[in-house]
Scaffold this active site. Structure first.
Site, PDB file in Angstrom:
ATOM      1  N   SER B 322       0.777  -1.243  -0.165  1.00  0.00           N
ATOM      2  CA  SER B 322      -0.006  -0.152  -0.039  1.00  0.00           C
ATOM      3  C   SER B 322       0.979   1.122   0.087  1.00  0.00           C
ATOM      4  O   SER B 322       0.462   2.101  -0.559  1.00  0.00           O
ATOM      5  CB  SER B 322      -0.629  -0.118   1.147  1.00  0.00           C
ATOM      6  OG  SER B 322      -1.581   1.104   1.501  1.00  0.00           O
ATOM      7  N   TRP B 325       2.403   1.445  -3.468  1.00  0.00           N
ATOM      8  CA  TRP B 325       1.353   2.002  -4.213  1.00  0.00           C
ATOM      9  C   TRP B 325       1.209   3.316  -4.433  1.00  0.00           C
ATOM     10  O   TRP B 325       1.051   4.053  -5.334  1.00  0.00           O
ATOM     11  CB  TRP B 325       0.056   1.539  -3.829  1.00  0.00           C
ATOM     12  CG  TRP B 325      -1.198   1.851  -4.937  1.00  0.00           C
ATOM     13  CD1 TRP B 325      -1.641   1.293  -5.739  1.00  0.00           C
ATOM     14  CD2 TRP B 325      -2.058   3.024  -4.597  1.00  0.00           C
ATOM     15  NE1 TRP B 325      -3.098   2.174  -6.441  1.00  0.00           N
ATOM     16  CE2 TRP B 325      -3.008   3.264  -5.534  1.00  0.00           C
ATOM     17  CE3 TRP B 325      -2.125   3.995  -3.626  1.00  0.00           C
ATOM     18  CZ2 TRP B 325      -3.756   4.356  -5.622  1.00  0.00           C
ATOM     19  CZ3 TRP B 325      -2.819   4.985  -3.798  1.00  0.00           C
ATOM     20  CH2 TRP B 325      -4.095   5.133  -4.877  1.00  0.00           C
ATOM     21  N   HIS B 326       1.466   4.345  -3.440  1.00  0.00           N
ATOM     22  CA  HIS B 326       1.299   5.731  -3.320  1.00  0.00           C
ATOM     23  C   HIS B 326       2.432   6.189  -4.005  1.00  0.00           C
ATOM     24  O   HIS B 326       2.331   7.489  -4.621  1.00  0.00           O
ATOM     25  CB  HIS B 326       1.567   6.449  -1.866  1.00  0.00           C
ATOM     26  CG  HIS B 326      -0.099   5.920  -1.122  1.00  0.00           C
ATOM     27  ND1 HIS B 326      -0.261   4.838  -0.588  1.00  0.00           N
ATOM     28  CD2 HIS B 326      -0.974   6.783  -1.034  1.00  0.00           C
ATOM     29  CE1 HIS B 326      -1.443   4.942  -0.067  1.00  0.00           C
ATOM     30  NE2 HIS B 326      -1.926   6.024  -0.270  1.00  0.00           N
ATOM     31  N   GLY B 327       3.443   5.734  -4.193  1.00  0.00           N
ATOM     32  CA  GLY B 327       4.732   6.342  -4.853  1.00  0.00           C
ATOM     33  C   GLY B 327       6.109   5.723  -4.943  1.00  0.00           C
ATOM     34  O   GLY B 327       6.158   4.746  -3.780  1.00  0.00           O
ATOM     35  N   PHE B 480      -0.505  10.358  -7.283  1.00  0.00           N
ATOM     36  CA  PHE B 480      -0.303   8.718  -7.208  1.00  0.00           C
ATOM     37  C   PHE B 480      -1.232   8.221  -8.282  1.00  0.00           C
ATOM     38  O   PHE B 480      -1.077   7.135  -8.637  1.00  0.00           O
ATOM     39  CB  PHE B 480      -1.065   8.325  -5.918  1.00  0.00           C
ATOM     40  CG  PHE B 480      -0.505   9.193  -4.773  1.00  0.00           C
ATOM     41  CD1 PHE B 480       0.900   9.279  -4.575  1.00  0.00           C
ATOM     42  CD2 PHE B 480      -0.981   9.494  -3.680  1.00  0.00           C
ATOM     43  CE1 PHE B 480       1.632  10.009  -3.576  1.00  0.00           C
ATOM     44  CE2 PHE B 480      -0.589  10.271  -2.654  1.00  0.00           C
ATOM     45  CZ  PHE B 480       0.673  10.593  -2.538  1.00  0.00           C
TER      46      PHE B 480
END
Lengths: 306, 480
Positions: B322, B325-327, B480
């Site tokens: 997770s 996933w944001h960056g 994102f």
């Protein structure tokens, strides 16, 4: 659906009426852009020395101290693309123009007004100059380009307190940066250098092309052109990215070699300016502006004699 | 096109009028309108990446059909993995390639080898993480026989590209959104009014709360070496409000906009800062992503079935993924890791489902214990946000070390203006009052007279105009 449309319209109506009223009131407040545009519309045929560029020229050159008939058409964050548009707008009226003085500073080729936080100022060029270098709907409205608090204050100051919104003298010099309010040179130097650092390759090439267009325009109209890197305090110039600075200076030097009608003067680290001349690390106060203007005047006189 | 822009304020009524007055004869023509509008909406940002969005849509549409038509398991598997690998491949190239390339170069530099990383100069296509996850959930659901492939290309394209959710979610599921796209929508007055109210509240959160807090947070984070520990704590708190106002504000506008078109989207936020523990926080923050990871990663990994060790392992995996996933930055991974560590005790002691209800339900105030729990959870979250916001790990670690120094006891050098504090207070108060609803002002004022109720909405609009103006501020989650 009818009920929804009816209530939405009734609810929105007062907001829309207030918005229109607000816009009308804002547009009727005289400002520096409307003044300069109006001045150029009526006097461009009398101007002999035209000063273009960003805040460094806006606060740095007082045409009242120039021996020729001059006008300062620069403004805060005004980039080379706008300088060229202003020149083009009156292309048939520059009947007496002998000199165009344009600032080519560290950030002049690195970013356009569109790239930075001052992009909202483009609405002034759209509304008051009828110059549009981008197609953005909100550029057609004063009220969408400033916070409500600021605009309300402007309306209150002008219509209730009868205070004008113009901080320039009759020949376009910005009078706000007074030596009695000088800022911390160490702090402002670092901040301004960082703020001016952003570079966009596409913009860089486009701005060189704009600069060349200005030079070509001057050449075709037998006008001499002076490019100036404006004076700054060491806390600003020493914090600039050396590589980027060199790339700008190299471009301008190459243009200097290429065009006979132009001269380039790099006053970025000119020793004749000291701390007391600066309002902040990259803007002159009224003392520095006098010194700078006299210097430019003597440059023009020297060029006149050759 | 940003939700908080004049362009969107013009775009939305035009699409609304066309939708309910011109194309209202059949839902099919409404879907065509939604698709064209959504592509226009996306192209306003960068038309070149529209082709990537269309390609991604066609890929999942086609592989979905192929999977449904497959006569045997191996053929179905082939099409499934083709879709997964191309989707993740695009995400990898656009979002993570430079990160891996640079990290590899850094790693081999530690053993004395010098490699010049070959980096790509590409812009991250806006919304790629969101629409890729949309597509992934669709193909996984088909592969797992939970749904049949959608045969109508327009309907499927609207599912992926519906403009309110296209660039920053909520991450929808085919089982929830597709049936709504496939049936006739009738105009519902209450739903539309509710949508407008939710849009208004979303704009308030974004412009009045997030953008104002951003000014303090940016100033403090960008010059963190100049400030005392106490100021840095304030900076982190401001960022906590910024990211909540920004992202939940976006989600509110998205949900409200969809309701104007008779479509319900998944709820994304449920007053997360009133959570009593971290597990509850994650049930209330970015719900559509959390549930996505639960359904498509945590459960396939074994979920909670394999005992405590497996639960711990799976929890760490989903929090790290997770974060990633944001960056493509180690800061996001550490942020995910921190949250996994926070939640660890509740997994070991099986208390992660203690707080399933709403705090202080039907009461005005929380108990003392609940108050302490809320403050503790919020503090832990704020601490993790430091890593989320920092430019890099070095910056984050320096920020944290500065906080835990003697300067923590100094008076902060940057204090918020009274008006900003007042609006944050009003915001928190309204959120608390409305915490049992879908969004803070959903039922607030329902029993008031029309004049007072409208006066309240006008007050919100004036406050939005008061703080708006100048350049529109982008939403954080667009990156994102």
């Amino acid at each position: 659906m009818k009920k929804f449309i009816k209530y939405t319209t009734i609810f929105s109506l007062p907001i829309l009426i207030l918005m229109v009223l607000f816009e009308v009131l804002l547009r009727n407040i005289p400002n520096e852009y409307s003044y300069k545009s109006n001045y150029l519309d009526h006097n461009s045929d009398k101007i002999q020395a035209l000063f273009l560029g960003n805040s460094h020229i806006f606060y740095g050159i007082n045409p009242e101290l120039i021996s020729l008939n001059g006008f300062n058409a620069s403004h805060v964050a005004q980039s080379l693309d706008l300088d060229y548009e202003i020149l083009k707008k009156h292309e048939n009226n520059w009947k007496n123009l002998k000199y165009i003085v344009v600032s080519v500073d560290y950030m002049s080729l690195l970013s356009s007004i569109q790239d930075g936080p001052a992009e909202w100022r483009l609405m002034n060029y759209k509304i008051y100059y009828d110059i549009h270098i981008r197609n953005k709907f909100t550029d057609n409205f004063e009220m969408f380009n400033g916070k409500l608090a600021k605009n309300t204050r402007r309306i209150f100051n002008y219509y209730i307190k009868h205070q004008g919104g113009i901080n320039i003298n009759t020949l376009g010099w910005g009078t706000q940066l007074n030596s009695s309010k000088n800022k911390d040179l160490l702090k402002t130097g670092k901040i301004a250098a960082a703020r001016h650092a952003a570079k966009n390759e596409i913009t860089f090439n486009k701005l060189i092309s704009n600069l060349e267009s200005i030079i070509m325009f001057a050449k075709n109209n037998k006008i001499k052109i002076i490019l100036i890197s404006c004076p700054s305090y060491k806390t600003y110039s020493e914090n600039l990215n050396k590589k980027e600075l060199a790339s700008t200076v190299n471009v301008v030097n190459a243009l200097d070699d290429k065009y006979s009608n132009m001269r380039y003067f790099n006053l970025l680290q000119d020793k004749s300016f000291d701390a007391k001349d600066f309002f902040d690390a990259d803007h002159l106060n009224e003392i520095g502006a006098k010194k700078f203007t006299v210097k430019i005047d003597s440059i023009m006189k020297t060029m006149e004699n050759h | 096109m940003l939700f908080n822009s004049i362009n969107f304020a013009l775009f939305l009524p035009i699409v609304f009028v066309l939708y309910w007055f011109v194309t209202n004869k059949s839902y099919k023509s409404q879907n065509v309108l939604l698709l064209v509008s959504s592509y226009f909406f996306y192209a306003c940002w960068d038309w070149r990446f529209l082709f990537l969005l269309i390609f991604s849509t066609l890929l999942d549409y086609y592989t979905g059909l192929k999977m449904t038509d497959s006569k045997n398991k191996s053929s179905k598997k082939f099409w499934f993995w083709l879709s997964i690998s191309i989707n993740l491949g695009f995400l990898g190239i656009f979002k993570y390639y430079n990160f891996f390339s640079q990290s590899f170069a850094d790693a081999v530099a530690n053993i004395g080898l010098h490699v010049n990383p070959w980096t790509l100069k590409v812009i991250l296509p806006i919304g790629i993480s969101f629409y890729t996850f949309h597509g992934l959930s669709y193909v996984i659901d088909i592969y797992k026989d939970r749904i049949k492939a959608e045969k109508n290309l327009v309907d499927y394209s609207v599912f992926v590209s519906f403009f309110p959710l296209l660039v920053a979610g909520p991450i929808e599921r085919a089982t929830h959104l597709l049936p709504q796209i496939q049936r006739k929508r009738t105009f519902n007055y209450a739903m539309a009014v509710d949508g407008l109210k939710q849009i208004l509240w979303g704009l308030f959160k974004k412009i009045v709360i997030a953008d104002q807090c951003a000014e303090y947070a940016n100033l403090i984070f960008n010059n963190s070496t100049d400030y005392s520990g106490s100021t840095l704590v304030l900076g982190a708190i401001f960022f906590a409000f910024q990211i909540y106002g920004d992202f939940s504000g976006y989600s509110d506008i998205a949900l409200g906009t969809a309701r104007l078109f008779g479509i319900d989207l998944l709820r994304n936020f449920a007053f997360p800062y009133f959570s009593r523990d971290i597990a509850e926080f994650w049930r209330r923050w970015h719900i559509s992503l959390s549930t996505w990871f639960r359904d498509y990663l945590y459960i396939p990994l074994g979920g909670s079935k394999g005992g405590t060790w497996m639960k711990v392992r799976n929890t760490f995996i989903i929090f790290i993924v997770s974060g990633f996933w944001h960056g493509a930055n180690w800061t996001f991974i550490v942020w995910g890791l921190l949250n996994a560590i926070y939640i660890l005790p509740s997994i070991i002691f099986n208390t992660n489902r203690t707080n399933l209800d709403i705090v202080a339900q039907s009461k005005n105030l929380p108990t003392f214990k609940e108050g302490i729990q809320i403050i503790t959870t919020f503090s832990l979250t704020v601490f993790a946000w430091i890593f989320f916001r920092a430019e890099n790990l070095e910056h984050a670690l320096h920020y944290v070390s500065q906080i835990f120094s003697m300067s923590l006891l100094e008076v902060p050098t940057i204090l918020p203006k009274n008006k900003d504090l007042l609006f944050i207070f009003i915001f928190l108060l309204l959120e608390w009052i409305g915490r049992e609803q879908q969004y803070a002002i959903a039922v607030l004022g329902a029993k008031w007279s029309k004049i007072i109720r409208w006066g309240f909405y006008y007050a919100i609009i004036v406050s939005i105009f008061y703080f708006a103006g100048g350049s529109e501020q982008k939403f954080i989650y667009f990156q994102f």
